[in-house]
Design a protein around this motif. Structure first.
Motif, PDB file in Angstrom:
ATOM      1  N   LEU A 199       0.821  -1.209   0.000  1.00  0.00           N
ATOM      2  CA  LEU A 199       0.000   0.000   0.000  1.00  0.00           C
ATOM      3  C   LEU A 199       0.854   1.258   0.000  1.00  0.00           C
ATOM      4  O   LEU A 199       0.576   2.211  -0.744  1.00  0.00           O
ATOM      5  CB  LEU A 199      -0.966   0.003   1.188  1.00  0.00           C
ATOM      6  N   ASP A 200       1.904   1.272   0.791  1.00  0.00           N
ATOM      7  CA  ASP A 200       2.792   2.432   0.842  1.00  0.00           C
ATOM      8  C   ASP A 200       3.461   2.663  -0.511  1.00  0.00           C
ATOM      9  O   ASP A 200       3.485   3.776  -1.027  1.00  0.00           O
ATOM     10  CB  ASP A 200       3.843   2.234   1.940  1.00  0.00           C
ATOM     11  N   ARG A 201       3.971   1.590  -1.093  1.00  0.00           N
ATOM     12  CA  ARG A 201       4.667   1.693  -2.380  1.00  0.00           C
ATOM     13  C   ARG A 201       3.726   2.173  -3.483  1.00  0.00           C
ATOM     14  O   ARG A 201       4.070   3.040  -4.280  1.00  0.00           O
ATOM     15  CB  ARG A 201       5.283   0.350  -2.756  1.00  0.00           C
ATOM     16  N   THR A 202       2.518   1.626  -3.529  1.00  0.00           N
ATOM     17  CA  THR A 202       1.595   1.998  -4.601  1.00  0.00           C
ATOM     18  C   THR A 202       1.034   3.403  -4.399  1.00  0.00           C
ATOM     19  O   THR A 202       0.809   4.120  -5.381  1.00  0.00           O
ATOM     20  CB  THR A 202       0.462   0.966  -4.757  1.00  0.00           C
ATOM     21  N   ARG A 203       0.821   3.814  -3.151  1.00  0.00           N
ATOM     22  CA  ARG A 203       0.388   5.202  -2.902  1.00  0.00           C
ATOM     23  C   ARG A 203       1.443   6.179  -3.409  1.00  0.00           C
ATOM     24  O   ARG A 203       1.115   7.160  -4.083  1.00  0.00           O
ATOM     25  CB  ARG A 203       0.154   5.439  -1.402  1.00  0.00           C
ATOM     26  N   ARG A 204       2.706   5.910  -3.090  1.00  0.00           N
ATOM     27  CA  ARG A 204       3.791   6.793  -3.544  1.00  0.00           C
ATOM     28  C   ARG A 204       3.885   6.813  -5.066  1.00  0.00           C
ATOM     29  O   ARG A 204       4.024   7.870  -5.683  1.00  0.00           O
ATOM     30  CB  ARG A 204       5.126   6.364  -2.941  1.00  0.00           C
ATOM     31  N   ALA A 205       3.820   5.627  -5.678  1.00  0.00           N
ATOM     32  CA  ALA A 205       3.909   5.542  -7.138  1.00  0.00           C
ATOM     33  C   ALA A 205       2.761   6.300  -7.795  1.00  0.00           C
ATOM     34  O   ALA A 205       2.959   7.005  -8.791  1.00  0.00           O
ATOM     35  CB  ALA A 205       3.922   4.084  -7.590  1.00  0.00           C
ATOM     36  N   GLY A 206       1.579   6.162  -7.246  1.00  0.00           N
ATOM     37  CA  GLY A 206       0.433   6.886  -7.790  1.00  0.00           C
ATOM     38  C   GLY A 206       0.596   8.387  -7.656  1.00  0.00           C
ATOM     39  O   GLY A 206       0.352   9.141  -8.606  1.00  0.00           O
ATOM     40  N   ALA A 207       1.031   8.826  -6.485  1.00  0.00           N
ATOM     41  CA  ALA A 207       1.231  10.261  -6.254  1.00  0.00           C
ATOM     42  C   ALA A 207       2.275  10.826  -7.208  1.00  0.00           C
ATOM     43  O   ALA A 207       2.114  11.940  -7.728  1.00  0.00           O
ATOM     44  CB  ALA A 207       1.637  10.514  -4.799  1.00  0.00           C
ATOM     45  N   GLU A 208       3.326  10.066  -7.465  1.00  0.00           N
ATOM     46  CA  GLU A 208       4.370  10.510  -8.398  1.00  0.00           C
ATOM     47  C   GLU A 208       3.837  10.673  -9.812  1.00  0.00           C
ATOM     48  O   GLU A 208       4.413  11.408 -10.609  1.00  0.00           O
ATOM     49  CB  GLU A 208       5.532   9.510  -8.403  1.00  0.00           C
ATOM     50  N   ARG A 209       2.731  10.003 -10.110  1.00  0.00           N
ATOM     51  CA  ARG A 209       2.147  10.068 -11.454  1.00  0.00           C
ATOM     52  C   ARG A 209       0.878  10.914 -11.487  1.00  0.00           C
ATOM     53  O   ARG A 209       0.101  10.847 -12.439  1.00  0.00           O
ATOM     54  CB  ARG A 209       1.880   8.659 -11.968  1.00  0.00           C
ATOM     55  N   GLY A 210       0.643  11.662 -10.423  1.00  0.00           N
ATOM     56  CA  GLY A 210      -0.488  12.580 -10.391  1.00  0.00           C
ATOM     57  C   GLY A 210      -1.822  11.970 -10.002  1.00  0.00           C
ATOM     58  O   GLY A 210      -2.861  12.588 -10.194  1.00  0.00           O
TER      59      GLY A 210
END
Length: 105
Positions: free
Chosen positions: A59-70
């Protein structure tokens, strides 16, 4: 080429969305295959279906990845929570309630 020139009308844009949807389904099927392999490993080494530290990590990794992509982190987390819970339920069914223990069931 400007972004609006790539898909000049709704039909073209919808076709692209449909193509992306098909790719997402293919990726989810590939992920499910990995879950099936995890079941065999978890059964062999007596791991439970749910490992809370791994859930938090994903969850932490995917939240960060999503945020990095807007993308909204809450949206990404909600989507992944559904994927994770489905995956855990798949594992639990396959492990037949053994909690990952290889007890001959």
């Amino acid at each position: 080429m400007a972004e609006d020139e790539c898909f000049p009308n709704m039909a073209d844009l919808r076709a692209e969305i449909d193509r992306i949807d098909a790719e997402l389904v293919e990726l989810l099927a590939r992920r499910a295959g990995c879950i099936d392999r995890a079941i065999a490993i978890k059964r062999r080494i007596s791991l439970p279906a749910r490992i809370d530290s791994r859930v938090a990590e994903v969850l932490d990794r995917t939240r960060r990845a999503g945020a990095e992509r807007g993308l909204e982190p809450a949206f990404v987390e909600g989507l992944w929570r559904n994927i994770i819970e489905w995956s855990i339920a798949r594992e639990e069914r396959a492990l037949d309630g053994s909690g990952g223990r290889d007890d001959g069931r």
